[in-house]
Design a protein around this motif. Structure first.
Motif, PDB file in Angstrom:
ATOM      1  N   THR A  64       0.823  -1.218   0.000  1.00 14.85           N
ATOM      2  CA  THR A  64       0.000   0.000   0.000  1.00 14.85           C
ATOM      3  C   THR A  64       0.856   1.266   0.000  1.00 14.85           C
ATOM      4  O   THR A  64       2.050   1.254   0.329  1.00 14.85           O
ATOM      5  N   HIS A  96       0.775  -0.016  -4.932  1.00 19.64           N
ATOM      6  CA  HIS A  96      -0.363   0.904  -4.863  1.00 19.64           C
ATOM      7  C   HIS A  96       0.160   2.313  -5.143  1.00 19.64           C
ATOM      8  O   HIS A  96       1.272   2.652  -4.740  1.00 19.64           O
ATOM      9  N   THR A 148      -1.388   6.488  -5.209  1.00 17.84           N
ATOM     10  CA  THR A 148      -2.509   7.436  -5.103  1.00 17.84           C
ATOM     11  C   THR A 148      -2.085   8.794  -5.667  1.00 17.84           C
ATOM     12  O   THR A 148      -0.886   9.055  -5.838  1.00 17.84           O
ATOM     13  N   ILE A 155      -1.946  -0.675  -8.713  1.00 19.48           N
ATOM     14  CA  ILE A 155      -3.352  -0.311  -8.474  1.00 19.48           C
ATOM     15  C   ILE A 155      -3.422   1.213  -8.390  1.00 19.48           C
ATOM     16  O   ILE A 155      -2.716   1.832  -7.592  1.00 19.48           O
ATOM     17  N   ALA A 156      -4.211   1.790  -9.285  1.00 13.02           N
ATOM     18  CA  ALA A 156      -4.275   3.255  -9.422  1.00 13.02           C
ATOM     19  C   ALA A 156      -5.459   3.770  -8.609  1.00 13.02           C
ATOM     20  O   ALA A 156      -6.608   3.409  -8.861  1.00 13.02           O
ATOM     21  N   LEU A 157      -5.149   4.641  -7.640  1.00 17.57           N
ATOM     22  CA  LEU A 157      -6.154   5.095  -6.671  1.00 17.57           C
ATOM     23  C   LEU A 157      -6.138   6.609  -6.537  1.00 17.57           C
ATOM     24  O   LEU A 157      -5.102   7.244  -6.780  1.00 17.57           O
ATOM     25  N   ARG A 158      -7.267   7.133  -6.093  1.00 16.96           N
ATOM     26  CA  ARG A 158      -7.260   8.557  -5.757  1.00 16.96           C
ATOM     27  C   ARG A 158      -6.606   8.757  -4.397  1.00 16.96           C
ATOM     28  O   ARG A 158      -5.803   9.647  -4.197  1.00 16.96           O
ATOM     29  N   ASP A 218      -7.262   8.942   0.026  1.00 18.97           N
ATOM     30  CA  ASP A 218      -8.147   9.719   0.903  1.00 18.97           C
ATOM     31  C   ASP A 218      -7.489  11.038   1.265  1.00 18.97           C
ATOM     32  O   ASP A 218      -6.262  11.137   1.290  1.00 18.97           O
ATOM     33  N   ALA A 250      -9.099   8.842  -9.683  1.00 25.12           N
ATOM     34  CA  ALA A 250      -8.295   7.670 -10.047  1.00 25.12           C
ATOM     35  C   ALA A 250      -8.326   7.471 -11.563  1.00 25.12           C
ATOM     36  O   ALA A 250      -7.333   7.081 -12.171  1.00 25.12           O
ATOM     37  N   ARG A 251      -9.475   7.754 -12.170  1.00 30.35           N
ATOM     38  CA  ARG A 251      -9.616   7.611 -13.626  1.00 30.35           C
ATOM     39  C   ARG A 251      -8.493   8.367 -14.377  1.00 30.35           C
ATOM     40  O   ARG A 251      -7.934   7.878 -15.348  1.00 30.35           O
ATOM     41  N   ALA A 291      -9.892   0.369  -7.584  1.00 29.75           N
ATOM     42  CA  ALA A 291     -10.684   0.015  -6.399  1.00 29.75           C
ATOM     43  C   ALA A 291     -12.173  -0.013  -6.718  1.00 29.75           C
ATOM     44  O   ALA A 291     -12.661   0.805  -7.506  1.00 29.75           O
ATOM     45  N   PHE A 320     -16.162  -0.644  -4.631  1.00 32.17           N
ATOM     46  CA  PHE A 320     -16.745  -0.517  -3.286  1.00 32.17           C
ATOM     47  C   PHE A 320     -18.121  -1.167  -3.216  1.00 32.17           C
ATOM     48  O   PHE A 320     -19.133  -0.540  -3.549  1.00 32.17           O
ATOM     49  N   TYR A 336     -18.762   5.869 -12.494  1.00 31.80           N
ATOM     50  CA  TYR A 336     -17.362   6.298 -12.458  1.00 31.80           C
ATOM     51  C   TYR A 336     -16.404   5.094 -12.499  1.00 31.80           C
ATOM     52  O   TYR A 336     -15.292   5.196 -13.009  1.00 31.80           O
ATOM     53  N   LYS A 352     -13.246   4.298 -15.134  1.00 32.65           N
ATOM     54  CA  LYS A 352     -11.884   3.816 -14.805  1.00 32.65           C
ATOM     55  C   LYS A 352     -11.522   2.626 -15.693  1.00 32.65           C
ATOM     56  O   LYS A 352     -10.389   2.494 -16.143  1.00 32.65           O
ATOM     57  N   ILE A 354     -10.433  -4.497  -7.706  1.00 34.45           N
ATOM     58  CA  ILE A 354     -10.253  -5.170  -6.404  1.00 34.45           C
ATOM     59  C   ILE A 354     -11.104  -4.394  -5.400  1.00 34.45           C
ATOM     60  O   ILE A 354     -11.055  -3.163  -5.361  1.00 34.45           O
TER      61      ILE A 354
END
Ligand code: FAD
Length: 287
Positions: A48, A77, A79, A104-107, A109, A127-128, A145, A147, A163, A167, A176
């Protein structure tokens, strides 16, 4: 193996998430746990990226060590929080140089205490946008990601899935999910994902509970719900960490058995850098 090549056969691909420990001792311990878990031939380990990019250098260093010293397949990971496009590009170049092609491409928090997510003035918003940038390099295989209980900032699941589709259209190969304890959320989510004609694999995220306090802390951060019956059971193990751990193994095992029966292509374990519970679940499942 690249993510887009996984999940295609009848074999269920296991992946195991790790986080960067704060101390050298923690790092050594984590590598010992990786060795134990590696006996179960996971498809990859993932590392992470600390909240708001706080562990960037350590995340990159540990990903490099996993991939090139321990020689296990690794997904890093990444962000976009608090980073410019140049900084992100630098990180991507580093990963490419080290041969780490799964990401893993994330925005991410917002930092603790912040009112909401504010993009870096020269960075990405969603993330897009990161997926698009990563895809442009024509090197990485990309996860994003999902949810099952909807993302906490989203108004409803429909907008979340809209959304999510963006992505995937931007280049994601696999979704995931956030952890959940009630499989019904996953099945409803999967149904909506497929109805939206999103065809990539959706891999459930499983957290074997390690203690009552830990799961409450974790779910308070990620906003996944603890079902009433799980909360009631945990109440019995308030001062009994061993009992809580056994209950966590039992619960995760039942969740996984049901998911496997329903045809999932993979299982992603939030290990919290501890091998014991994941190992027990995998053994009980016959891996
Ligand atoms: P996005 O997909 O950008 O979505 C964020 C929010 O914006 C959602 O509410 C979404 O519906 C909305 N949205 C998206 N696109 C648009 C648009 N075009 N217009 C309007 N609204 C939009 N966090 C970390 O800090 N480090 C990690 O290593 C990490 N690893 C994770 C691994 C997994 C498997 C999962 C499930 C989560 C992980 N997270 C991690 C947490 C994640 O970064 C947060 O949940 C974050 O709030 C959302 O990230 P995202 O990539 O889903 O963002």
């Amino acid at each position: 193996m690249k993510l887009h090549e996984l999940y295609k056969t009848k074999k269920v691909d296991i992946s195991i998430e790790l986080f960067p420990p704060k101390t050298e001792e923690g790092v050594s311990e984590m590598f010992r746990e990786v060795e134990r878990l590696n006996q179960y031939n996971p498809a990859f380990f993932s590392m992470t990226y600390g909240a708001a990019g706080t562990t960037r250098d350590l995340t990159l260093d540990l990903s490099d060590r996993l991939k090139n010293k321990i020689k296990v397949e690794t997904m890093c990971h990444l962000t976009v929080v608090g980073q410019s496009r140049d900084e992100i590009h630098h990180t991507l170049e580093f990963l490419k140089k080290k041969g780490i092609y799964n990401l893993i491409a994330l925005r991410g928090d917002p930092p603790q205490g912040a009112a909401g997510f504010e993009p870096h003035p020269n960075g990405f918003r969603y993330a897009r946008d990161l997926v698009r940038e990563v895809k442009r390099m024509n090197y990485f295989s990309i996860a994003v990601a999902g949810f099952p209980e909807k993302h906490p900032d989203s108004q409803n699941r429909e907008s979340d899935i809209k959304y999510l589709k963006e992505k995937v259209e931007a280049g994601a190969d696999v979704i995931i999910t956030q952890l959940f304890f009630d499989n019904r959320y996953f099945y409803e989510y999967l149904d909506q994902v497929r109805k939206a004609r999103i065809k990539v694999p959706v891999i459930p995220g499983i957290l074997p509970i390690l203690s009552a306090q830990q799961v409450r802390r974790f779910t308070a951060l990620c906003k996944s719900k603890i079902p009433l019956e799980v909360e009631a059971a945990l109440g019995k193990f308030e001062n009994d960490p061993e009992g809580a751990r056994k209950y966590g193994i039992e619960l995760a095992m039942k969740q996984c058995q049901d998911l496997l029966k329903n045809g999932v292509k993979g299982l992603h374990f939030y290990s919290l850098n501890k091998a014991h519970s994941v190992e027990a679940v995998l053994q009980n499942l016959g891996f």
